[in-house]
Structure formats: C-alpha cells, structure tokens
Design an enzyme around this catalytic site. Structure first.
Site, PDB file in Angstrom:
ATOM      1  N   VAL A  56       6.278 -16.702   8.657  1.00 58.09           N
ATOM      2  CA  VAL A  56       7.487 -17.496   8.870  1.00 58.09           C
ATOM      3  C   VAL A  56       8.750 -16.638   8.937  1.00 58.09           C
ATOM      4  CG1 VAL A  56       6.642 -19.704   7.971  1.00 58.09           C
ATOM      5  CG2 VAL A  56       7.628 -18.016   6.392  1.00 58.09           C
TER       6      VAL A  56
ATOM      7  N   LYS B  67      -1.303 -11.906   4.427  1.00 57.91           N
ATOM      8  CA  LYS B  67      -2.554 -12.546   3.979  1.00 57.91           C
ATOM      9  C   LYS B  67      -3.816 -11.758   4.353  1.00 57.91           C
ATOM     10  CE  LYS B  67      -0.484 -17.164   3.738  1.00 57.91           C
ATOM     11  NZ  LYS B  67      -0.228 -18.399   4.492  1.00 57.91           N
TER      12      LYS B  67
ATOM     13  N   TYR C 269       1.871 -13.555  -5.317  1.00 57.52           N
ATOM     14  CA  TYR C 269       1.800 -14.000  -3.913  1.00 57.52           C
ATOM     15  C   TYR C 269       3.201 -14.108  -3.318  1.00 57.52           C
ATOM     16  CZ  TYR C 269       1.472 -17.342  -0.047  1.00 57.52           C
ATOM     17  OH  TYR C 269       1.618 -17.962   1.164  1.00 57.52           O
TER      18      TYR C 269
ATOM     19  N   TYR D 230      -3.161 -20.494  12.324  1.00 58.16           N
ATOM     20  CA  TYR D 230      -3.172 -21.860  11.767  1.00 58.16           C
ATOM     21  C   TYR D 230      -3.683 -22.873  12.783  1.00 58.16           C
ATOM     22  CZ  TYR D 230       0.124 -19.308   8.880  1.00 58.16           C
ATOM     23  OH  TYR D 230       0.717 -18.368   8.119  1.00 58.16           O
TER      24      TYR D 230
ATOM     25  N   SER E 172       3.395 -14.457   5.798  1.00 54.34           N
ATOM     26  CA  SER E 172       1.943 -14.682   5.874  1.00 54.34           C
ATOM     27  C   SER E 172       1.155 -13.541   6.501  1.00 54.34           C
ATOM     28  CB  SER E 172       1.657 -15.959   6.653  1.00 54.34           C
ATOM     29  OG  SER E 172       1.845 -17.050   5.814  1.00 54.34           O
TER      30      SER E 172
HETATM   31  N1  GLN Z   1       5.500 -17.319   1.739  1.00 52.44           N
HETATM   32  C1  GLN Z   1       5.206 -18.301   2.724  1.00 52.44           C
HETATM   33  C2  GLN Z   1       4.584 -19.545   2.067  1.00 52.44           C
HETATM   34  O1  GLN Z   1       3.589 -19.463   1.397  1.00 52.44           O
HETATM   35  C3  GLN Z   1       4.342 -17.742   3.793  1.00 52.44           C
HETATM   36  C4  GLN Z   1       4.148 -18.727   4.858  1.00 52.44           C
HETATM   37  C5  GLN Z   1       4.011 -18.161   6.204  1.00 52.44           C
HETATM   38  O2  GLN Z   1       4.487 -17.085   6.540  1.00 52.44           O
HETATM   39  N2  GLN Z   1       3.416 -18.949   7.092  1.00 52.44           N
HETATM   40  O3  GLN Z   1       5.094 -20.596   2.252  1.00 52.44           O
END
Ligand code: GLN
Length: 656
Positions: free
Chosen positions: A305, A114, A235, A287, A111
C-alpha cells in the site's frame, strides 16, 4: 668579386635550400601533428543509450500523467505521499540497473515485506511447521480479509492473516528480536542497512484495529499459542521498513539470482525457499487481482500500500515500480500499467519465455569424419575411415536442464546399437542443473555397462556431472566410463580401442633411417652423405620435455625412433595436444623458419632417438649448398601444407 657574388649566390641558394627543406619539414611535422590531433581531440561520442533504458523513459513519460487511483489513507501517515512520485527500475539477475524517475524516493515497504518474511519463517521454523500454520491457497480476497481455511489456518502468507502468522514464525520471542532478524535479512536483499519509518509504524499501530482483530482470531485458532501482540507489533515494524524503488528492484534481482545479491554476492535467503516464496507471490501476491495479474503479466509479484510493486522473472530480472496512487484492489495503478507494458514488450510472461531446447546439440560427427591428432600409419587411417562411424562425437551446448538433457540422451540411445564409443563434450555448457547431471550420469553408466566406451570430455566446470559418486545404481563407475579434459586424447583412446577390436595392434613406432625421413625426401644419396656429418644425434627418455613453450629455437629435430606429443597450454591451465610426431617426422622447424620462440611444448611419449639440424647449419646451407637448402625448405613447406589442409578439413567438419 665575382667569386664573392657566386659565393653569395651559392650561400643564398643553400639558404633557400635549407629554408625550403625546413618549410617542408615543418609542413610534414604539422601534418604529423594534424594526424595526431584526432587522438586527443576526437569529439566525445554521444553515449549510446540502451533500448531498455529508452523504453523505461518512454513508459515513464506515458504514464506520469495517469490520474487513476488514490493514495492509501487507512494508515494516516501514508497520506503524506505525493501522488506524482513515480519511479521505475529494472535490475537484471547480474546487477545491471535501468531506472527512471523517483527511484531514490524512500517509502515504506508494506506488504512487499510479506514474501521476504515468509522466506525467513521457512528458514527459521522449517517447511513443515510453517505449512501446518499457514496454507498456500489464493484467497481471491482483499489483503485485510478476515478469513481462515476450514482447518483454521490463514489461506496464504500474502494476506494479512497469513503474514501476521508468518512474523510469528520468525526467530525471536520479543518484538525487538524479530525486528532485528527481519532488518538484517532485508538489508541483505538490498545490499545496505535499512531503517524503520517510526512515524508510519506508529500511525499503523494506532489505527491497526483490524489487524489486531485478525491476530486475536489467529490466537483463537491456535495459530498463535501465546500472546500474538509482540508478533503483530513486529509485523507493523516490518511493514514500515523504508526502501526506495531501486532497493525494491534489487530485492527482486536477488530473488531472480537464486537468493544471492548480484552485487554484494551475499546470500539473503536459502535457495531451497525461493520456489515457495515465488509460488505464493505468483498465486496470491496481488490479492484479489492475482488471477488477472498472472494471466496478463505472468510474473510472481507483490504489491504494497506504500505504492510499490515488485515483479520477479526467475533467472532473469526484476521490475520495481513505485507510484503511491492505488487502484480499488490496493495495487499501484501506474505500477500495474507499467508491468503489463514491460511484460508484453519484452515477453516476460513466465509461460511465454520457455524456449524449446532444440539447439542443445551443437555438433555431432563420427571418427570417420574427424581424427585425433595422433599421427598414424596409412593402414590405421584406412581402418578408421572405414569403421570410424561407430565412434560418435557429440558436442553439447547451452544451459542444460531436464529438457535439453532428455534431448541428448534420446540421441545417445538411438545410436547405441551401432556404436562402439561415444565422446560427449561439455566445454560449451556453462551450467547444468543437478537433475540433468543425474540423468546424464545414469544413462552414460547404462551405456557403458552395455559395453560402449563412453568419454565425458571438458566437464570439469560442471561439478555435478564430474562427480562419479553420484553414479547410480551401484555407485561403482564402469571402467568404460571415463572423464577426460583433453578431447583429443579421448578420441585417440577410442580410436585405439576400435583398432584393437579390429585386430590391429597399433603400430609400435619402428625405427626409420635418415633417407626415409620427410625432411630428406628427394635428396640424392650424395646429398644425404654430404648432409649427414652436419647433423648430430640426440636421445631422450620417455617423459622428457624436449622443447619448452617460449624457449628460443635453435634446432629442428628429425625422429628416427619413438613418439613425441606437441602440447599447448590453454588459458584455463589445461593442456591440449595439437599434434604427435612419429619416426620420420620433423618437429621444431617452425621456430627455425621465423626465428620466433617455441610456440608449444614437445614431450617425449617414448624414448626418442633423433637427428638434430641446428639453426647455424641450416643457415649455412643457403650459401654453401643452396640446392640442398632449397630441397629441405620444399619438404618442410609441403609437410606444413599437409598439416594445414588437415586443419582446414577439421574446420569445415566442425561446421557441418
Ligand atoms: N501494513 C499494511 C497492513 O497490514 C500492509 C498492507 C499492504 O501493503 N497491502 O495493513
């Protein structure tokens, strides 16, 4: 025989003498060597460890045993991560790296991609389009929540719904085109080429049903107007880009450095988008822990993650932590702890590091306290001492943004009523932003319109302040608003205007005769008569260079008529007038006293008539007319002392 014995004794003695001398010579040589030795055998100094490095090592030690959190398992491939991997890296905006632990262990960006993708979307599709598709309100929900705002837009680009829509807004129709664009930009952020972990990507794609559901929901609400799958696949790829902790810190340092990689100097993102990227990171980057994070750590941040966390302090530095075990909100447990500690220890909280701008005025004084290097007759000096307080000199210092600029402007306005002229010096302002430059120009123009003489000095390195075309509102700079790189000339200019306004027509340089010259003070008429034929007459036209810096010195000149300027060349190429000489004064004497090359250039301001005393004549006087020689030396010393005293007074004044 006796003779032979004596001879032997003699020889023996001389042998001993040589031997003893030799012994001492050897000892002296040995001592010399001993003295030399330290040069080659100084024990290597222990490298001095930066306290920042030491603190990172402490933190690493302190938290490596932390057993909180679990490695992400919803993407099967992520489970391969070792929960003990732990790296911390801090990179400053100018590229200084502090790192400890597993900072070169590759992991997937997840993420943290992003906000970077959001920057690309803003660049590729423009603010308006992006905002029409993705809003910027923190959701307070988990990253994979299936939610939209009432108008059918994802709440923000940091949750998956917004991030998938973001990738849709990146240039390219196919997955490959988008991925290529993303890889290129991400590589600019880290300073080298990046790759995708295809295994993690496959693993995510095979299990990414929830993200697929989100993508179709976005299609339903016309966030996507055609097939969302190519963007979703892009993505997944974007999330699977491999980086390490040091890369992550460089991503942050690039953001902290206005979008430019501190080492490669390549721009990764347009300056205009950084504010938006950091804003969504600050409000939504963590988040459902975003509020608590902003409260306690206080830096725009993003977690993934894969175990990475990136926090950015704009204009200063970035902190990156990598540790795969995640807390219940999906953020790296050690990462959160380390960022919190670092923020507290070094006051990195955004709302804590704002220093009030009290020290923006480095020094202020008036022309009653300091004077230009232009030599002036006594009556002009008296007038300037009396009325000089209406010429204000203000030296501005430090980075100037709105706050510091307002502080200076407030001062200018406060003394405007009693002021005749203002000289603002910016040589100690390394940077001034556009807003500060603009309000400076507006207020300086307004003061000049009111009839004040305004001089902006040494501002050539501040393009926006030196750009006269920015002047508001008429765009025609007032004649009373001047830019001048030589602060001394600016002061002289204002002094001259003040003297004129007081009805004083500043002294045209009247000719003097030999007996009225400083160098010949206290010489009797007979001595003057004796000396006179030893001098030659020299004349120069206005603008002539009389002495050039670095030239050998062979004479001193005594001005009978006209003015000269003594000019130094500064390391930045600009010149600085250290002194001026008027009729009766001597120049070039320093080179004759110590026989060193000319230390400054002397230029004729007007046509010059001068007497020349050559080095040979001066030296010959010592033997032939020692009394005259002594009187000349006495006069030179006295006038050097007067100049030195003036400089001392200026040093004191500049520290008031
Ligand atoms: N690729 C992961 C997802 O969309 C990214 C999530 C994350 O790092 N929080 O589930």
């Amino acid at each position: 025989m006796e003779l032979a014995v004596f001879e032997r004794v003699d020889r023996l003695q001389s042998f001993r003498h040589v031997a003893v001398r030799g012994f001492w010579n050897v000892r002296i040589f040995a001592l010399f060597l001993l003295r030399m030795r330290p040069l080659s055998s100084i024990p290597a100094k222990m490298p001095i460890s930066s306290p920042i490095q030491t603190f990172l090592e402490q933190l690493h030690n302190q938290y490596k045993g932390l057993r909180e959190g679990k490695v992400a398992s919803y993407i099967p491939d992520l489970m391969k991560a070792d929960p003990d991997w732990f790296g911390i890296c801090v990179v400053t905006f100018d590229g200084q790296v502090y790192e400890v632990g597993d900072t070169r262990q590759p992991f997937t960006i997840q993420s943290i991609s992003k906000p970077l993708a959001y920057g690309i979307a803003l660049e590729d599709s423009g603010n308006e389009k992006v905002l029409s598709k993705i809003w910027m309100e923190p959701s307070g929900e988990a990253f994979n929540s299936i939610s939209l705002d009432p108008s059918g837009r994802p709440l923000n680009p940091m949750i998956n719904a917004g991030a998938i829509a973001t990738t849709g807004l990146i240039r390219g129709h196919t997955t490959e085109q988008k991925v290529q664009r993303i890889l290129e930009v991400f590589s600019d952020y880290v300073g080298h080429e990046l790759e995708i972990d295809e295994s993690v990507c496959r693993s995510e794609s095979e299990t990414g049903h929830r993200n697929r559901a989100i993508a179709y929901m976005l299609r339903n609400f016309d966030v996507f107007t055609d097939d969302p799958m190519p963007s979703l696949e892009a993505y997944f790829k974007q999330c699977s880009i491999l980086i390490h902790c040091r890369d992550l810190a460089f991503i942050g340092a690039t953001l902290a450095n206005d979008g430019v990689h501190p080492i490669t100097a390549r721009r990764a993102v347009g300056s205009a988008h950084i504010e938006s990227m950091l804003s969504v990171m600050a409000s939504c980057g963590m988040y459902d822990a975003a509020g608590e994070w902003l409260y306690s750590v206080g830096m725009p941040a993003k977690s993934g993650v894969g175990g990475g966390i990136l926090a950015v302090l704009p204009g200063q530095l970035a902190v990156a932590v990598f540790s795969p075990p995640l807390d219940e909100r999906g953020n790296s447990a050690r990462g959160i702890a380390v960022c919190r500690e670092l923020s507290t220890r070094y006051n990195l909280h955004l709302f804590n590091s704002v220093m009030p701008s009290r020290s923006v005025i480095r020094h202020r004084c008036t022309a009653a306290q300091v004077s230009s290097n232009r030599s002036r007759p006594a009556e002009e000096i008296a007038l300037l001492n009396k009325y000089g307080q209406s010429i204000h000199l203000i030296e501005v210092q430090g980075q100037v943004t709105f706050g510091p600029a307002e502080r200076v402007i407030r001062e200018l306005i406060a003394c405007a009523d009693s002021a005749f002229a203002m000289i603002l010096d910016f040589s100690r302002v390394p940077q001034m932003d556009a807003v500060a430059s603009q309000i400076f120009l507006e207020s300086l123009a307004a003061l000049a319109e009111k009839g004040l003489w305004i001089h902006v000095t040494r501002s050539h390195h501040l393009p926006e302040l030196s750009c006269k075309s920015q002047l508001m509102p008429s765009n025609t700079p007032s004649v009373r608003l001047c830019w001048e790189e030589d602060a001394d000339r600016a002061l002289e200019f204002c002094e001259n205007r003040l003297l004129e306004s007081l009805g004083n027509r500043h002294c045209s340089s009247l000719a003097v005769s030999m007996e009225n010259c400083e160098l010949f003070e206290n010489l009797s008429p007979d001595e003057l008569k004796l000396l006179s034929p030893m001098l030659s007459t020299r004349s120069f036209a206005a603008g002539d260079v009389i002495f050039e810096e670095g030239q050998a010195a062979s004479e001193m000149l005594i001005i009978l008529q006209g003015k000269v300027s003594v000019i130094l060349t500064l390391p930045n190429g600009f010149t600085y007038r250290v002194n001026t000489c008027t009729p009766g004064m001597t120049f070039g004497e320093m080179g004759l006293l110590d026989r060193s090359p000319r230390s400054a250039t002397v230029r004729a301001d007007t046509s010059i008539l001068a007497l020349s005393l050559s080095a040979e004549v001066f030296e010959a006087l010592l033997n032939e007319h020692p009394l005259i020689y002594a009187k000349l030396l006495g006069n030179i010393s006295r006038h050097l002392a007067i100049r030195l005293r003036k400089r001392n007074a200026e040093v004191i004044n500049s520290h008031l």
